[in-house]
Design a protein around this motif. Structure first.
Motif, PDB file in Angstrom:
ATOM      1  N   LEU A 227      84.260  47.201  51.028  1.00  0.00           N
ATOM      2  CA  LEU A 227      83.913  47.179  52.449  1.00  0.00           C
ATOM      3  C   LEU A 227      82.725  46.291  52.823  1.00  0.00           C
ATOM      4  CD1 LEU A 227      84.646  50.886  53.399  1.00  0.00           C
ATOM      5  CD2 LEU A 227      85.990  48.858  53.969  1.00  0.00           C
ATOM      6  N   PRO A 228      81.741  46.042  51.942  1.00  0.00           N
ATOM      7  CA  PRO A 228      80.702  45.091  52.333  1.00  0.00           C
ATOM      8  C   PRO A 228      81.231  43.675  52.565  1.00  0.00           C
ATOM      9  CG  PRO A 228      79.948  46.435  50.506  1.00  0.00           C
ATOM     10  CD  PRO A 228      81.418  46.694  50.666  1.00  0.00           C
ATOM     11  N   VAL A 229      82.401  43.378  52.018  1.00  0.00           N
ATOM     12  CA  VAL A 229      82.932  42.014  52.089  1.00  0.00           C
ATOM     13  C   VAL A 229      84.103  41.909  53.052  1.00  0.00           C
ATOM     14  CG1 VAL A 229      83.764  40.057  50.720  1.00  0.00           C
ATOM     15  CG2 VAL A 229      82.245  41.754  49.673  1.00  0.00           C
ATOM     16  N   PHE A 230      84.977  42.915  53.055  1.00  0.00           N
ATOM     17  CA  PHE A 230      86.203  42.870  53.856  1.00  0.00           C
ATOM     18  C   PHE A 230      86.363  44.148  54.672  1.00  0.00           C
ATOM     19  CE2 PHE A 230      87.218  40.458  49.917  1.00  0.00           C
ATOM     20  CZ  PHE A 230      87.403  39.201  50.485  1.00  0.00           C
ATOM     21  N   GLY A 231      86.903  43.990  55.885  1.00  0.00           N
ATOM     22  CA  GLY A 231      87.237  45.139  56.706  1.00  0.00           C
ATOM     23  C   GLY A 231      88.618  45.661  56.379  1.00  0.00           C
ATOM     24  N   PRO A 232      89.041  46.745  57.038  1.00  0.00           N
ATOM     25  CA  PRO A 232      90.302  47.393  56.680  1.00  0.00           C
ATOM     26  C   PRO A 232      91.531  46.516  56.873  1.00  0.00           C
ATOM     27  CG  PRO A 232      89.380  48.350  58.677  1.00  0.00           C
ATOM     28  CD  PRO A 232      88.323  47.484  58.078  1.00  0.00           C
ATOM     29  N   PHE A 233      91.525  45.623  57.867  1.00  0.00           N
ATOM     30  CA  PHE A 233      92.698  44.783  58.088  1.00  0.00           C
ATOM     31  C   PHE A 233      92.819  43.709  57.013  1.00  0.00           C
ATOM     32  CE2 PHE A 233      92.003  46.494  62.402  1.00  0.00           C
ATOM     33  CZ  PHE A 233      93.242  47.078  62.580  1.00  0.00           C
ATOM     34  N   ALA A 234      91.696  43.108  56.628  1.00  0.00           N
ATOM     35  CA  ALA A 234      91.733  42.117  55.551  1.00  0.00           C
ATOM     36  C   ALA A 234      92.147  42.769  54.236  1.00  0.00           C
ATOM     37  CB  ALA A 234      90.369  41.443  55.405  1.00  0.00           C
ATOM     38  N   ILE A 235      91.643  43.968  53.972  1.00  0.00           N
ATOM     39  CA  ILE A 235      92.008  44.679  52.739  1.00  0.00           C
ATOM     40  C   ILE A 235      93.500  44.981  52.724  1.00  0.00           C
ATOM     41  CG2 ILE A 235      91.717  46.853  51.481  1.00  0.00           C
ATOM     42  CD1 ILE A 235      88.756  46.801  52.437  1.00  0.00           C
ATOM     43  N   ALA A 236      94.035  45.431  53.852  1.00  0.00           N
ATOM     44  CA  ALA A 236      95.471  45.733  53.925  1.00  0.00           C
ATOM     45  C   ALA A 236      96.303  44.471  53.726  1.00  0.00           C
ATOM     46  CB  ALA A 236      95.792  46.370  55.276  1.00  0.00           C
ATOM     47  N   ASP A 237      95.905  43.379  54.357  1.00  0.00           N
ATOM     48  CA  ASP A 237      96.637  42.118  54.188  1.00  0.00           C
ATOM     49  C   ASP A 237      96.674  41.683  52.731  1.00  0.00           C
ATOM     50  OD1 ASP A 237      97.420  41.755  56.799  1.00  0.00           O
ATOM     51  OD2 ASP A 237      96.005  40.144  57.245  1.00  0.00           O
ATOM     52  N   MET A 238      95.553  41.842  52.021  1.00  0.00           N
ATOM     53  CA  MET A 238      95.511  41.417  50.622  1.00  0.00           C
ATOM     54  C   MET A 238      96.293  42.375  49.726  1.00  0.00           C
ATOM     55  SD  MET A 238      91.720  39.784  49.979  1.00  0.00           S
ATOM     56  CE  MET A 238      90.787  41.032  50.850  1.00  0.00           C
ATOM     57  N   ALA A 239      96.289  43.660  50.057  1.00  0.00           N
ATOM     58  CA  ALA A 239      97.040  44.624  49.252  1.00  0.00           C
ATOM     59  C   ALA A 239      98.539  44.456  49.442  1.00  0.00           C
ATOM     60  CB  ALA A 239      96.628  46.040  49.622  1.00  0.00           C
ATOM     61  N   GLY A 240      98.946  44.037  50.624  1.00  0.00           N
ATOM     62  CA  GLY A 240     100.364  43.904  50.960  1.00  0.00           C
ATOM     63  C   GLY A 240     100.748  44.971  51.967  1.00  0.00           C
ATOM     64  N   LEU A 241     101.159  44.556  53.154  1.00  0.00           N
ATOM     65  CA  LEU A 241     101.493  45.535  54.186  1.00  0.00           C
ATOM     66  C   LEU A 241     102.738  46.327  53.831  1.00  0.00           C
ATOM     67  CD1 LEU A 241     100.705  43.497  57.425  1.00  0.00           C
ATOM     68  CD2 LEU A 241      99.179  44.882  56.005  1.00  0.00           C
ATOM     69  N   ASP A 242     103.635  45.741  53.041  1.00  0.00           N
ATOM     70  CA  ASP A 242     104.794  46.496  52.574  1.00  0.00           C
ATOM     71  C   ASP A 242     104.355  47.617  51.631  1.00  0.00           C
ATOM     72  OD1 ASP A 242     103.951  44.472  50.823  1.00  0.00           O
ATOM     73  OD2 ASP A 242     105.937  44.228  49.933  1.00  0.00           O
ATOM     74  N   VAL A 243     103.334  47.337  50.811  1.00  0.00           N
ATOM     75  CA  VAL A 243     102.782  48.373  49.929  1.00  0.00           C
ATOM     76  C   VAL A 243     102.161  49.489  50.765  1.00  0.00           C
ATOM     77  CG1 VAL A 243     101.080  48.857  48.131  1.00  0.00           C
ATOM     78  CG2 VAL A 243     102.409  46.722  48.062  1.00  0.00           C
ATOM     79  N   TYR A 244     101.438  49.120  51.803  1.00  0.00           N
ATOM     80  CA  TYR A 244     100.847  50.117  52.687  1.00  0.00           C
ATOM     81  C   TYR A 244     101.929  51.000  53.311  1.00  0.00           C
ATOM     82  CZ  TYR A 244      95.802  49.217  52.991  1.00  0.00           C
ATOM     83  OH  TYR A 244      94.456  49.162  52.742  1.00  0.00           O
ATOM     84  N   ALA A 245     103.039  50.385  53.718  1.00  0.00           N
ATOM     85  CA  ALA A 245     104.127  51.153  54.326  1.00  0.00           C
ATOM     86  C   ALA A 245     104.703  52.162  53.339  1.00  0.00           C
ATOM     87  CB  ALA A 245     105.216  50.219  54.837  1.00  0.00           C
ATOM     88  N   PHE A 246     104.861  51.754  52.063  1.00  0.00           N
ATOM     89  CA  PHE A 246     105.359  52.671  51.042  1.00  0.00           C
ATOM     90  C   PHE A 246     104.378  53.832  50.838  1.00  0.00           C
ATOM     91  CE2 PHE A 246     107.696  48.847  49.202  1.00  0.00           C
ATOM     92  CZ  PHE A 246     108.915  49.237  49.736  1.00  0.00           C
TER      93      PHE A 246
END
Length: 317
Positions: A227-246
């Motif tokens: 979190l000091p480097v990236f906010g929640p949207f950037a973290i989700a984009d890097m993790a993969g939004l399809d992964v988040y959906a699962f």
């Protein structure tokens, strides 16, 4: 920018820290409280704090002299704000106290003075009811400790003028802070997110899934580490939004309403926008920049760990 005449009304730790930052940016600051005696006492305290911050290497070597030259305790709220161009209200988080204080401030201040409130959660429109000429009023929310937390929420209400917003942003940025504009809503962004996390953490502890100590460890060393480097949207984009959906689908097997898939996430996944790996997501980072982003991320995380190693563990047993 010429020297700004500012006032801080409420001289406790938040108000004192804000006054320190304004002074270090070159502003002249009048400090007020419920009495001249309290303002004077807290003025002495913030100078003592500044001496300690210098000794600890947290403030520049000449900080005490600069703050002493520019911050002055006022005899009253009215005296503090009479000639101020920017006024920050930092009294306790009770609407009746803020209403009474803001009424005094706006009655005594010049008609062009911009008035900010350091409220944490109260809607700015509700506070504006006590302000004469409310178009010059907005939320200017610093975080504790004010000298060292870099983000400040800027919260206009419906009738706040663009010039008032721009003035507040300019003055806050001159202190070295980063500003973010937020619409007027209970809790704004900072505390709505912060308290949502705390509520979930408290539930996990109450269910016996993990102790408060282990929950803190998990937050500090996993997603909180990012979190000091990236906010929640950037973290989700890097993790993969399809992964988040699962993952949402999995959480819904226990808490279908609490962890309902956000509509925006479902829509992006349906469009094949999975984040950085597809070149489009919440933040639309081009796919060809993903290697650069990953390299930056890795360097940042290693640097953060080195800093934490250098600091050593926090004094919490």
């Amino acid at each position: 920018m010429s020297q700004i005449r500012a006032a801080v009304v409420g001289s406790g730790y938040m108000g004192g820290g804000i006054a320190q930052m304004l002074a270090l940016s070159g502003a002249e600051v009048a400090l007020a409280d419920v009495s001249a005696e309290i303002a004077a006492s807290n003025h002495t305290r913030l100078l003592d704090e500044a001496r300690q911050f210098v000794a600890d290497g947290l403030f520049p070597a000449d900080a005490v002299e600069r703050i002493a030259a520019l911050v002055h305790p006022a005899e009253s709220v009215e005296a503090a704000v009479a000639d101020a161009e920017f006024i920050e209200e930092a009294v306790p988080e009770k609407i009746e106290i803020k209403h009474a204080t803001l009424a005094r401030i706006s009655a005594a201040a010049g008609p062009e003075a911009v008035i900010g409130s350091n409220t944490s959660t109260i809607r700015i429109s509700a506070l504006a009811e006590a302000v004469e000429r409310p178009e010059r009023f907005l939320g200017v929310h610093f975080s504790n400790p004010a000298p060292f937390i870099p983000g400040v929420e800027i919260i206009p209400h419906e009738t706040t003028t663009e010039s008032a917003i721009a003035t507040a942003e300019t003055i806050v940025r001159a202190t070295g802070k980063q500003t973010a504009r937020v619409k007027d809503s209970v809790g704004f962004v900072l505390n709505r997110l912060q308290y949502a996390l705390f509520s979930e953490a408290a539930d996990i502890a109450a269910e016996g899934i993990a102790s408060p100590e282990d929950i803190d460890t998990i937050v500090r060393t996993t997603f909180g580490f990012r979190l000091p480097v990236f906010g929640p949207f950037a973290i989700a984009d890097m993790a993969g939004l399809d992964v988040y959906a699962f993952c949402y689908a999995s959480l819904q097997t226990r808490w279908p309403e609490r962890f309902a898939t956000p509509e925006s996430l479902a829509a992006l996944v349906a469009e094949g926008k999975f984040g950085t790996k597809s070149g489009a997501g919440y933040l639309d980072v081009p796919a060809d920049r993903t290697p650069e982003l990953v390299a930056y991320r890795n360097r940042a995380y290693v640097a953060l760990q080195k800093l934490l190693d250098e600091l050593g563990p926090a004094p919490i047993d």
